[in-house]
Write a protein that holds these residues in place. Structure first.
Motif, PDB file in Angstrom:
ATOM      1  N   TRP A  57      30.771  71.069  77.184  1.00  0.00           N
ATOM      2  CA  TRP A  57      32.089  72.026  75.935  1.00  0.00           C
ATOM      3  C   TRP A  57      33.275  70.902  76.215  1.00  0.00           C
ATOM      4  CZ3 TRP A  57      29.879  74.662  73.050  1.00  0.00           C
ATOM      5  CH2 TRP A  57      28.762  75.879  72.831  1.00  0.00           C
ATOM      6  N   ILE A  58      34.051  70.275  77.008  1.00  0.00           N
ATOM      7  CA  ILE A  58      35.548  70.017  76.730  1.00  0.00           C
ATOM      8  C   ILE A  58      35.074  68.179  75.321  1.00  0.00           C
ATOM      9  CG2 ILE A  58      37.010  68.078  77.852  1.00  0.00           C
ATOM     10  CD1 ILE A  58      37.116  70.542  79.965  1.00  0.00           C
ATOM     11  N   LEU A  59      33.632  67.795  76.498  1.00  0.00           N
ATOM     12  CA  LEU A  59      32.517  67.058  76.083  1.00  0.00           C
ATOM     13  C   LEU A  59      32.453  67.057  73.555  1.00  0.00           C
ATOM     14  CD1 LEU A  59      32.260  63.743  76.452  1.00  0.00           C
ATOM     15  CD2 LEU A  59      30.239  64.273  77.423  1.00  0.00           C
ATOM     16  N   ILE A 119      36.219  66.061  67.773  1.00  0.00           N
ATOM     17  CA  ILE A 119      38.070  65.441  66.698  1.00  0.00           C
ATOM     18  C   ILE A 119      37.376  63.898  66.697  1.00  0.00           C
ATOM     19  CG2 ILE A 119      39.567  64.166  67.621  1.00  0.00           C
ATOM     20  CD1 ILE A 119      39.570  66.957  69.935  1.00  0.00           C
ATOM     21  N   LEU A 120      36.289  63.263  67.296  1.00  0.00           N
ATOM     22  CA  LEU A 120      35.734  61.747  66.898  1.00  0.00           C
ATOM     23  C   LEU A 120      35.191  62.007  65.500  1.00  0.00           C
ATOM     24  CD1 LEU A 120      34.790  60.557  70.372  1.00  0.00           C
ATOM     25  CD2 LEU A 120      36.696  59.806  68.869  1.00  0.00           C
ATOM     26  N   HIS A 121      34.633  63.205  65.118  1.00  0.00           N
ATOM     27  CA  HIS A 121      33.467  63.546  64.258  1.00  0.00           C
ATOM     28  C   HIS A 121      34.696  63.073  63.297  1.00  0.00           C
ATOM     29  CE1 HIS A 121      30.362  64.700  60.693  1.00  0.00           C
ATOM     30  NE2 HIS A 121      30.723  65.341  61.910  1.00  0.00           N
ATOM     31  N   PHE A 122      35.644  64.248  63.165  1.00  0.00           N
ATOM     32  CA  PHE A 122      36.679  64.139  61.825  1.00  0.00           C
ATOM     33  C   PHE A 122      37.959  62.769  62.264  1.00  0.00           C
ATOM     34  CE2 PHE A 122      41.022  65.096  60.416  1.00  0.00           C
ATOM     35  CZ  PHE A 122      40.795  65.335  59.471  1.00  0.00           C
ATOM     36  N   ASN A 123      37.834  61.593  63.147  1.00  0.00           N
ATOM     37  CA  ASN A 123      38.735  61.084  62.629  1.00  0.00           C
ATOM     38  C   ASN A 123      37.703  59.888  62.166  1.00  0.00           C
ATOM     39  OD1 ASN A 123      40.516  59.033  64.051  1.00  0.00           O
ATOM     40  ND2 ASN A 123      39.400  58.605  65.459  1.00  0.00           N
ATOM     41  N   TYR A 124      36.824  59.823  62.181  1.00  0.00           N
ATOM     42  CA  TYR A 124      35.497  58.998  62.120  1.00  0.00           C
ATOM     43  C   TYR A 124      35.408  59.094  60.700  1.00  0.00           C
ATOM     44  CZ  TYR A 124      33.539  57.553  66.479  1.00  0.00           C
ATOM     45  OH  TYR A 124      33.267  57.629  67.208  1.00  0.00           O
ATOM     46  N   LEU A 130      27.133  58.628  67.401  1.00  0.00           N
ATOM     47  CA  LEU A 130      28.261  60.126  68.044  1.00  0.00           C
ATOM     48  C   LEU A 130      27.161  61.451  68.092  1.00  0.00           C
ATOM     49  CD1 LEU A 130      30.384  61.352  68.520  1.00  0.00           C
ATOM     50  CD2 LEU A 130      31.212  61.972  66.421  1.00  0.00           C
ATOM     51  N   LEU A 131      26.324  61.527  66.200  1.00  0.00           N
ATOM     52  CA  LEU A 131      25.925  62.996  66.655  1.00  0.00           C
ATOM     53  C   LEU A 131      24.761  62.693  67.424  1.00  0.00           C
ATOM     54  CD1 LEU A 131      26.112  63.803  62.397  1.00  0.00           C
ATOM     55  CD2 LEU A 131      27.601  64.712  64.142  1.00  0.00           C
ATOM     56  N   SER A 132      24.442  61.255  67.246  1.00  0.00           N
ATOM     57  CA  SER A 132      22.980  61.767  68.199  1.00  0.00           C
ATOM     58  C   SER A 132      23.372  61.699  69.515  1.00  0.00           C
ATOM     59  CB  SER A 132      22.165  60.197  68.603  1.00  0.00           C
ATOM     60  OG  SER A 132      21.975  59.473  66.795  1.00  0.00           O
ATOM     61  N   PHE A 133      24.433  61.624  70.247  1.00  0.00           N
ATOM     62  CA  PHE A 133      25.308  62.056  71.810  1.00  0.00           C
ATOM     63  C   PHE A 133      25.233  62.951  71.308  1.00  0.00           C
ATOM     64  CE2 PHE A 133      28.687  62.262  74.014  1.00  0.00           C
ATOM     65  CZ  PHE A 133      28.466  62.421  74.765  1.00  0.00           C
ATOM     66  N   VAL A 134      25.958  63.681  70.623  1.00  0.00           N
ATOM     67  CA  VAL A 134      26.091  65.454  70.291  1.00  0.00           C
ATOM     68  C   VAL A 134      25.238  66.215  71.022  1.00  0.00           C
ATOM     69  CG1 VAL A 134      27.363  66.930  69.227  1.00  0.00           C
ATOM     70  CG2 VAL A 134      28.335  65.133  69.135  1.00  0.00           C
ATOM     71  N   PHE A 135      23.927  66.080  69.948  1.00  0.00           N
ATOM     72  CA  PHE A 135      22.477  66.527  70.176  1.00  0.00           C
ATOM     73  C   PHE A 135      22.363  66.339  71.677  1.00  0.00           C
ATOM     74  CE2 PHE A 135      17.810  66.782  69.513  1.00  0.00           C
ATOM     75  CZ  PHE A 135      17.877  67.985  69.342  1.00  0.00           C
ATOM     76  N   ILE A 136      22.187  65.538  72.021  1.00  0.00           N
ATOM     77  CA  ILE A 136      21.577  65.654  73.199  1.00  0.00           C
ATOM     78  C   ILE A 136      22.073  66.048  74.628  1.00  0.00           C
ATOM     79  CG2 ILE A 136      21.186  63.585  75.440  1.00  0.00           C
ATOM     80  CD1 ILE A 136      20.531  61.978  72.554  1.00  0.00           C
ATOM     81  N   SER A 137      23.612  65.409  74.087  1.00  0.00           N
ATOM     82  CA  SER A 137      24.637  66.537  74.955  1.00  0.00           C
ATOM     83  C   SER A 137      24.692  68.673  74.248  1.00  0.00           C
ATOM     84  CB  SER A 137      26.535  66.233  74.403  1.00  0.00           C
ATOM     85  OG  SER A 137      26.145  64.432  74.701  1.00  0.00           O
TER      86      SER A 137
END
Length: 134
Positions: free
Chosen positions: A11-13, A19-24, A109-116
């Motif tokens: 959840w922290i990740l 935050i990174l998604h918005f930053n990008y 990033l979104l691929s990583f988020v989905f796998i996570s």
């Protein structure tokens, strides 16, 4: 690491990734790319607060509940939200792949988020099935 610790970490990740998604998105400013939405009025819509609550405050609230409330309902709520988030992350990833302007940073990033989020859902399922005394 037990399932609750895995869930808290994931959840922290997830919040960090939001935050990174918005930053990008706003990072494009540094390259001179226009990021203003079409028909923007200069007023932040109420939907922005709802999105921020769902994808930032809700996960942080779940972390707090998991840390301090050991009740079956918390495990059920956590699993339900994790599963819904996994589906939402999949939809967003597909949407990004179908975009006319592919952004490799966002795709990664979104691929990583989905796998996570799949791992979060799995850990949440396992935690839901654990004996409460464990």
């Amino acid at each position: 690491m037990n399932n609750a610790q895995k869930i808290i970490t994931l959840w922290i990740l997830f919040v960090v990734c939001m935050i990174l998604h918005f930053n990008y998105h706003i990072g494009e400013l540094f390259y001179g790319i226009e990021i203003k939405r079409p028909n923007a009025t200069g007023v932040v819509p109420p939907s922005a607060a709802i999105i921020r609550f769902i994808f930032e405050i809700l996960p942080m609230s779940l972390i707090t509940f998991i840390l301090f409330i050991e009740k079956p309902i918390i495990r059920k709520i956590n699993f339900g939200i994790a599963a819904i988030f996994a589906l939402a992350n999949l939809a967003h990833l597909i949407e990004e792949f179908m975009s006319l302007k592919l952004d490799l940073s966002q795709l990664n990033l979104l691929s990583f988020v989905f796998i996570s989020s799949l791992l979060l859902t799995l850990a949440s399922w396992r935690w839901l099935k654990e004996d409460l005394s464990a």
